[in-house]
Motif scaffolding. Structure first.
Motif, PDB file in Angstrom:
ATOM      1  N   ARG A 164       0.722  -1.197   0.048  1.00  0.00           N
ATOM      2  CA  ARG A 164       0.119   0.037   0.195  1.00  0.00           C
ATOM      3  C   ARG A 164       0.923   1.392   0.013  1.00  0.00           C
ATOM      4  NH1 ARG A 164      -4.373  -2.395   4.113  1.00  0.00           N
ATOM      5  NH2 ARG A 164      -5.526  -3.497   2.561  1.00  0.00           N
ATOM      6  N   SER A 165       0.291   2.371  -0.732  1.00  0.00           N
ATOM      7  CA  SER A 165       0.836   3.607  -0.698  1.00  0.00           C
ATOM      8  C   SER A 165       0.154   4.745  -0.516  1.00  0.00           C
ATOM      9  CB  SER A 165       1.770   3.806  -2.129  1.00  0.00           C
ATOM     10  OG  SER A 165       2.881   2.822  -1.928  1.00  0.00           O
ATOM     11  N   SER A 166       0.346   5.732  -0.103  1.00  0.00           N
ATOM     12  CA  SER A 166      -0.718   7.133  -0.228  1.00  0.00           C
ATOM     13  C   SER A 166      -0.156   7.716  -1.326  1.00  0.00           C
ATOM     14  CB  SER A 166      -0.554   7.886   1.019  1.00  0.00           C
ATOM     15  OG  SER A 166      -0.877   7.150   1.910  1.00  0.00           O
ATOM     16  N   LEU A 167      -1.098   8.837  -1.944  1.00  0.00           N
ATOM     17  CA  LEU A 167      -0.783   9.429  -3.205  1.00  0.00           C
ATOM     18  C   LEU A 167      -1.749  10.370  -3.385  1.00  0.00           C
ATOM     19  CD1 LEU A 167      -2.478   8.357  -6.111  1.00  0.00           C
ATOM     20  CD2 LEU A 167      -1.207   6.452  -5.530  1.00  0.00           C
ATOM     21  N   THR A 168      -1.687  11.434  -4.047  1.00  0.00           N
ATOM     22  CA  THR A 168      -2.558  12.478  -4.727  1.00  0.00           C
ATOM     23  C   THR A 168      -2.719  12.053  -6.190  1.00  0.00           C
ATOM     24  OG1 THR A 168      -1.721  14.024  -3.178  1.00  0.00           O
ATOM     25  CG2 THR A 168      -3.064  14.901  -4.981  1.00  0.00           C
ATOM     26  N   ALA A 169      -3.774  11.945  -6.683  1.00  0.00           N
ATOM     27  CA  ALA A 169      -4.476  11.814  -8.055  1.00  0.00           C
ATOM     28  C   ALA A 169      -3.720  12.594  -8.781  1.00  0.00           C
ATOM     29  CB  ALA A 169      -5.870  11.671  -8.297  1.00  0.00           C
ATOM     30  N   PRO A 170      -3.388  12.323 -10.132  1.00  0.00           N
ATOM     31  CA  PRO A 170      -3.098  13.228 -11.261  1.00  0.00           C
ATOM     32  C   PRO A 170      -4.057  14.051 -11.528  1.00  0.00           C
ATOM     33  CG  PRO A 170      -3.270  11.302 -12.071  1.00  0.00           C
ATOM     34  CD  PRO A 170      -3.368  10.886 -10.739  1.00  0.00           C
ATOM     35  N   PRO A 171      -3.804  15.285 -12.333  1.00  0.00           N
ATOM     36  CA  PRO A 171      -5.065  15.969 -12.897  1.00  0.00           C
ATOM     37  C   PRO A 171      -6.091  15.184 -13.791  1.00  0.00           C
ATOM     38  CG  PRO A 171      -3.072  17.339 -13.068  1.00  0.00           C
ATOM     39  CD  PRO A 171      -2.746  15.902 -12.496  1.00  0.00           C
ATOM     40  N   GLY A 172      -7.252  15.433 -13.628  1.00  0.00           N
ATOM     41  CA  GLY A 172      -8.128  14.482 -14.375  1.00  0.00           C
ATOM     42  C   GLY A 172      -8.452  13.166 -13.612  1.00  0.00           C
ATOM     43  N   GLY A 173      -7.797  13.040 -12.419  1.00  0.00           N
ATOM     44  CA  GLY A 173      -8.214  11.696 -11.753  1.00  0.00           C
ATOM     45  C   GLY A 173      -7.698  10.224 -12.386  1.00  0.00           C
ATOM     46  N   VAL A 174      -8.140   9.312 -11.693  1.00  0.00           N
ATOM     47  CA  VAL A 174      -7.911   7.967 -12.103  1.00  0.00           C
ATOM     48  C   VAL A 174      -9.134   7.133 -12.322  1.00  0.00           C
ATOM     49  CG1 VAL A 174      -6.591   5.897 -11.330  1.00  0.00           C
ATOM     50  CG2 VAL A 174      -5.505   7.865 -10.590  1.00  0.00           C
ATOM     51  N   ARG A 175      -9.096   6.585 -13.349  1.00  0.00           N
ATOM     52  CA  ARG A 175     -10.362   5.839 -13.842  1.00  0.00           C
ATOM     53  C   ARG A 175     -10.359   4.346 -13.221  1.00  0.00           C
ATOM     54  NH1 ARG A 175     -14.249   6.650 -16.690  1.00  0.00           N
ATOM     55  NH2 ARG A 175     -13.505   8.280 -17.763  1.00  0.00           N
ATOM     56  N   THR A 176     -11.624   4.330 -12.567  1.00  0.00           N
ATOM     57  CA  THR A 176     -11.958   3.126 -11.680  1.00  0.00           C
ATOM     58  C   THR A 176     -13.090   2.179 -12.516  1.00  0.00           C
ATOM     59  OG1 THR A 176     -13.452   3.797 -10.020  1.00  0.00           O
ATOM     60  CG2 THR A 176     -11.108   3.696  -9.641  1.00  0.00           C
ATOM     61  N   ASP A 177     -13.003   0.943 -12.466  1.00  0.00           N
ATOM     62  CA  ASP A 177     -14.056   0.101 -12.861  1.00  0.00           C
ATOM     63  C   ASP A 177     -15.627   0.456 -12.376  1.00  0.00           C
ATOM     64  OD1 ASP A 177     -12.218  -1.037 -14.779  1.00  0.00           O
ATOM     65  OD2 ASP A 177     -12.158  -2.961 -13.489  1.00  0.00           O
ATOM     66  N   GLU A 178     -15.358   0.640 -10.877  1.00  0.00           N
ATOM     67  CA  GLU A 178     -16.674   0.648 -10.190  1.00  0.00           C
ATOM     68  C   GLU A 178     -17.390   2.069 -10.243  1.00  0.00           C
ATOM     69  OE1 GLU A 178     -14.127  -2.515  -8.876  1.00  0.00           O
ATOM     70  OE2 GLU A 178     -13.958  -0.487  -9.054  1.00  0.00           O
ATOM     71  N   VAL A 179     -16.720   3.271 -10.141  1.00  0.00           N
ATOM     72  CA  VAL A 179     -17.184   4.320 -10.241  1.00  0.00           C
ATOM     73  C   VAL A 179     -16.792   5.471 -10.997  1.00  0.00           C
ATOM     74  CG1 VAL A 179     -17.912   4.237  -7.590  1.00  0.00           C
ATOM     75  CG2 VAL A 179     -15.670   5.162  -8.188  1.00  0.00           C
ATOM     76  N   GLY A 180     -16.154   5.135 -11.991  1.00  0.00           N
ATOM     77  CA  GLY A 180     -15.511   6.164 -13.054  1.00  0.00           C
ATOM     78  C   GLY A 180     -14.268   6.881 -12.261  1.00  0.00           C
ATOM     79  N   VAL A 181     -14.180   7.950 -12.523  1.00  0.00           N
ATOM     80  CA  VAL A 181     -12.936   8.686 -12.350  1.00  0.00           C
ATOM     81  C   VAL A 181     -12.877   9.336 -10.667  1.00  0.00           C
ATOM     82  CG1 VAL A 181     -11.638  10.900 -12.571  1.00  0.00           C
ATOM     83  CG2 VAL A 181     -12.334   9.565 -14.593  1.00  0.00           C
ATOM     84  N   ILE A 182     -11.901   8.749  -9.995  1.00  0.00           N
ATOM     85  CA  ILE A 182     -11.768   9.337  -8.749  1.00  0.00           C
ATOM     86  C   ILE A 182     -10.717  10.528  -8.559  1.00  0.00           C
ATOM     87  CG2 ILE A 182     -13.096   7.528  -7.610  1.00  0.00           C
ATOM     88  CD1 ILE A 182     -10.272   6.409  -6.545  1.00  0.00           C
ATOM     89  N   THR A 183     -10.609  11.200  -7.771  1.00  0.00           N
ATOM     90  CA  THR A 183      -9.659  12.431  -7.432  1.00  0.00           C
ATOM     91  C   THR A 183      -9.251  12.523  -6.066  1.00  0.00           C
ATOM     92  OG1 THR A 183     -11.189  14.157  -7.660  1.00  0.00           O
ATOM     93  CG2 THR A 183     -10.166  13.581  -9.775  1.00  0.00           C
ATOM     94  N   GLY A 184      -8.215  13.434  -5.842  1.00  0.00           N
ATOM     95  CA  GLY A 184      -7.885  13.895  -4.500  1.00  0.00           C
ATOM     96  C   GLY A 184      -6.800  12.783  -3.929  1.00  0.00           C
ATOM     97  N   ASP A 185      -6.830  12.952  -2.512  1.00  0.00           N
ATOM     98  CA  ASP A 185      -5.891  12.172  -1.940  1.00  0.00           C
ATOM     99  C   ASP A 185      -6.436  10.760  -1.807  1.00  0.00           C
ATOM    100  OD1 ASP A 185      -4.146  14.244  -1.262  1.00  0.00           O
ATOM    101  OD2 ASP A 185      -5.129  14.668   0.486  1.00  0.00           O
ATOM    102  N   LEU A 186      -5.470   9.758  -2.201  1.00  0.00           N
ATOM    103  CA  LEU A 186      -5.933   8.340  -2.485  1.00  0.00           C
ATOM    104  C   LEU A 186      -4.860   7.457  -1.889  1.00  0.00           C
ATOM    105  CD1 LEU A 186      -6.710   8.511  -6.278  1.00  0.00           C
ATOM    106  CD2 LEU A 186      -8.397   8.760  -4.347  1.00  0.00           C
TER     107      LEU A 186
END
Length: 84
Positions: free
Chosen positions: A7-29
Motif C-alpha cells: 500500500r501507498s498514499s498518493l494524490t491523483a494526477p489532474p483528471g483523476g484515475v479511472r476505476t471500474d466501479e465508480v469512474g474517475v476518482i480524484t484527490g488524496d488516495l
C-alpha cells in the motif's frame, strides 16, 4: 499461498484515475496492489475510506512474482502527481 498486499498514499494526477466501479476518482488516495502467484490486482480508495475500487485496465500477470514491489513503486510514482 497467500496474497502479498502493498500500500501507498498518493494524490491523483489532474483528471483523476479511472476505476471500474465508480469512474474517475480524484484527490488524496491510497493505492494497493495484491499479488498472488504473479497475478496482480490494483486497487484505489479515497484516503481513509473503507471501499476499494479497481483501476481500469491496471491488473497484470507478472513473469516473476518477485517484481511485485517494483511494479507497486512504479504505479505509485506514475499516479502520484499533485497539482502544483
Amino acid at each position: 499461498m497467500t496474497a502479498e498486499v502493498l500500500r501507498s498514499s498518493l494524490t491523483a494526477p489532474p483528471g483523476g484515475v479511472r476505476t471500474d466501479e465508480v469512474g474517475v476518482i480524484t484527490g488524496d488516495l491510497e493505492l494497493a496492489t495484491e499479488c498472488e502467484a504473479g497475478a496482480v490486482v490494483v486497487w484505489l480508495r479515497y484516503a481513509g475510506a473503507d471501499e476499494w475500487y479497481r483501476i481500469s485496465g491496471a491488473d497484470v500477470e507478472l513473469h516473476d512474482a518477485r517484481d511485485h514491489a517494483a511494479l507497486h513503486r512504479a504505479l505509485a510514482a506514475v499516479l502520484h502527481r499533485p497539482a502544483g
